[in-house]
Design a protein around this motif. Structure first.
Motif: not given
Length: 596
Positions: A228-248
């Motif tokens: 994940v990597e996105h920037e808008a409105a003075g904010m930036r969100l990065t990182g990793w999210i798991a697909t739903p099949g890897f739910s816990r």
């Protein structure tokens, strides 16, 4: 008892109750101090889960001899000096209470050497107002804090600690979390003399960040992770999210950071949860490592004694930014079934010689009604000369470069799975899971377009319910009508069903109504009612989806495959289960040892 000023050590011990809950709390405070000191390497050593010893060593700027006593004084800090600085604080620690509080409930020794001093010095704190005298000690540039016999001075608090193994797990969790916050720093963790984890600093080379993620969160998480990597409105969100099949089953793989500060924020977590709503069963938890960066003036980090929670000045803006970014990332990864080359489906590595290996989850008989046919798949018979026409004959055409992403159906397996051939090899589809997603997305589109078409029942159905459920049916009659469900209260504990969404055909109306009322009863408030309506749409799709055991014609199977290619998030059903897997030719060749 008369009013009197408390003893300084007692004041520190009370403050320790806010800062020091268990050994893991001490590990957090000391590691954060190391990072604030500009450390490039941090080593944590524990004995007996941290109950006997916690030692944190770093190679940061160090503390000069004259300042060492102040480091153990209450409300003394180098990190802020004014209210303006507090409102824009960028350091992890700033209250000036951690070290004296820890010293009040343990034996704490602070040894440090500033980079511009030739000699290190040490002080021992007791959590009172006595000023310790620095003494010479051997130490390289940097700082070591040694905490022995935690809560020995407060035996009542020590009784609330768990076993060594439990306390170690909590400390490990904190260590891993902080190690994820700073990829540019090397971290090492030892317990009872044995090294548990060594994480070299990430230099920026390809794959190094992922290696740290794999070491901390596990290779399985990494294999299912979406960047994940996105920037808008003075904010930036990065990182990793798991697909739903890897739910816990538990929320044990959720790491969130705001300006590199580890946080447990309800607003942030709610935004993540909303992004997963359409693809994750409500009893499962998503896995993620996410970093939100924004102007420090827009975050109040002074909202919690242990600095574990924050407040956002523009909370709705932050919530929507996180939700929309992750929702889009999940859509991009699992939007259309044609994206299988980019991880939308699940590739299977087949074992050889019959050894057990991974396979798609088996769905048992669900006993659900199904009202679909090839016509209700919006299926159009192709011209006799087209590849699709050949694929729907008794002898499907072989796959070629222009074969659709989901291929052409070969047949069914046990009335549960569709086997299809595409250019890459073999595709296996869980027909109920795939059809459930298709119906759910259609229902959502109809609702967004202004309401669903209704199919009146030939004979209205009257159901006995609780008075609470009857009241809910009356209160939400307009909401339900928008969903194509005409339901009215016909008695104190009675409702009458007169119409269902036409898309659901002959679905079990009585069972659907009871599920609808159950969903509404479990939620309250405008946002929760919206979530309940989403649950209702999911229930509708699940009840009307093809049931296990139903035999489909080639026309119906191919119509389902074509619809999957045009359906958002077709890789998973509404509950997060994978709907199809790809077995490529290379895996099949390995299975049969071709070319070996």
């Amino acid at each position: 008892m008369p009013i009197r000023v408390l003893d300084p050590q007692l004041i520190s011990q009370i403050a320790a109750g806010e800062v020091v809950e268990r050994p893991a709390s001490v590990v957090k405070e000391l590691m954060e101090n190391s990072l604030d000191a500009g450390a490039a390497s941090v080593t944590v050593e524990l004995e007996a889960g941290g109950l006997r010893l916690i030692r944190v060593r770093d190679d940061g700027r160090g503390i000069g001899r004259d300042e060492l006593p102040l480091a153990l004084a209450r409300h003394a800090t180098s990190k802020i000096d004014s209210l303006d600085a507090l409102e824009r604080v960028a350091s992890l620690g700033f209250r000036g209470e951690a070290l004296p509080s820890i010293a009040s409930v343990s034996t704490l020794t602070l040894t440090s050497r500033a980079a511009d001093e030739g000699q290190a010095h040490a002080v021992t704190g007791r959590g009172d107002d006595d000023v310790p005298v620095p003494r010479p000690a051997p130490h390289p540039p940097g700082t070591t804090v040694e905490v022995r016999d935690l809560f020995a001075k407060v035996p009542a608090r020590r009784k609330f600690l768990r076993t060594e193994a439990t306390e170690l797990r909590h400390a490990q969790r904190v260590f891993r979390t902080i190690a994820l916050s700073r990829f540019d720093v090397a971290f090492r963790l030892r317990h009872n003399g044995r090294e548990l984890l060594h994480l070299p600093a990430v230099t920026g080379a390809d794959g190094e960040a992922e290696r740290r993620i794999g070491a901390v969160c596990g290779e399985d998480f990494l294999e299912h992770a979406v960047r994940v990597e996105h920037e808008a409105a003075g904010m930036r969100l990065t990182g990793w999210i798991a697909t739903p099949g890897f739910s816990r089953a538990q929320a044990d793989l959720q790491y969130s950071f705001v300006n590199d500060r580890m946080v447990r924020d309800r607003l942030f977590n709610h935004a993540v949860r909303r992004a997963y709503e359409d693809v994750l069963h409500n009893q499962r938890h998503p896995a993620y490592v996410l970093f939100l960066a924004l102007d420090p003036a827009q975050v109040d980090v002074n909202a919690h004694p242990a600095k574990a929670e924050v407040r956002f000045r523009e909370s709705r803006l932050v919530h929507d930014f996180v939700f929309r970014t992750l929702h889009a990332a999940l859509d991009d990864h699992g939007g259309g079934a044609g994206e299988h080359d980019h991880g939308q489906g699940h590739r299977v590595e087949l074992p050889v010689r019959g050894a057990p290996g991974p396979a798609p989850p088996r769905q048992g008989g669900l006993g659900l009604g199904a009202a679909e046919s090839a016509a209700s798949y919006a299926f159009q018979a192709p011209a006799p000369s087209s590849p699709a026409a050949a694929a729907m004959s008794s002898a499907p055409a072989p796959a070629s470069a222009d074969t659709p992403a989901m291929g052409y159906a070969l047949g069914q397996l046990h009335g549960i799975y569709i086997l299809a051939e595409n250019a890459d090899g073999l595709i296996l589809v869980d027909m109920h899971a795939a059809h459930e997603r298709i119906l759910y997305e259609r229902l959502k589109r109809e609702l967004a377009a202004g309401g669903m078409r209704q199919q009146p029942l030939l004979v209205p159905a009257t159901l006995r319910v609780t008075e609470t459920e009857a009241e809910l049916a009356e209160r939400h009659a307009d909401d339900l009508a928008g969903l194509g469900v005409e339901l009215s209260r016909s008695g104190p504990a009675q409702v009458t069903l007169r119409a269902l969404p036409s898309l659901l055909g002959d679905a079990d109306g009585e069972g659907l109504v009871r599920d609808v009322l159950s969903d509404l009863a479990a939620e309250s408030g405008a946002d929760r009612v919206r979530r309940a309506l989403d649950e209702i749409l999911g229930d509708m799709g699940c009840r009307a989806a093809i049931k296990a055991g139903r035999r489909l014609s080639h026309a119906e199977m191919n119509a389902l495959l074509r619809d999957m290619e045009g359906t958002e998030r077709a890789g998973h059903c509404n509950h997060g289960r994978p709907s199809w897997v790809q077995v490529d030719l290379a895996a099949l060749d390995r299975m049969f040892m071709r070319g070996q």
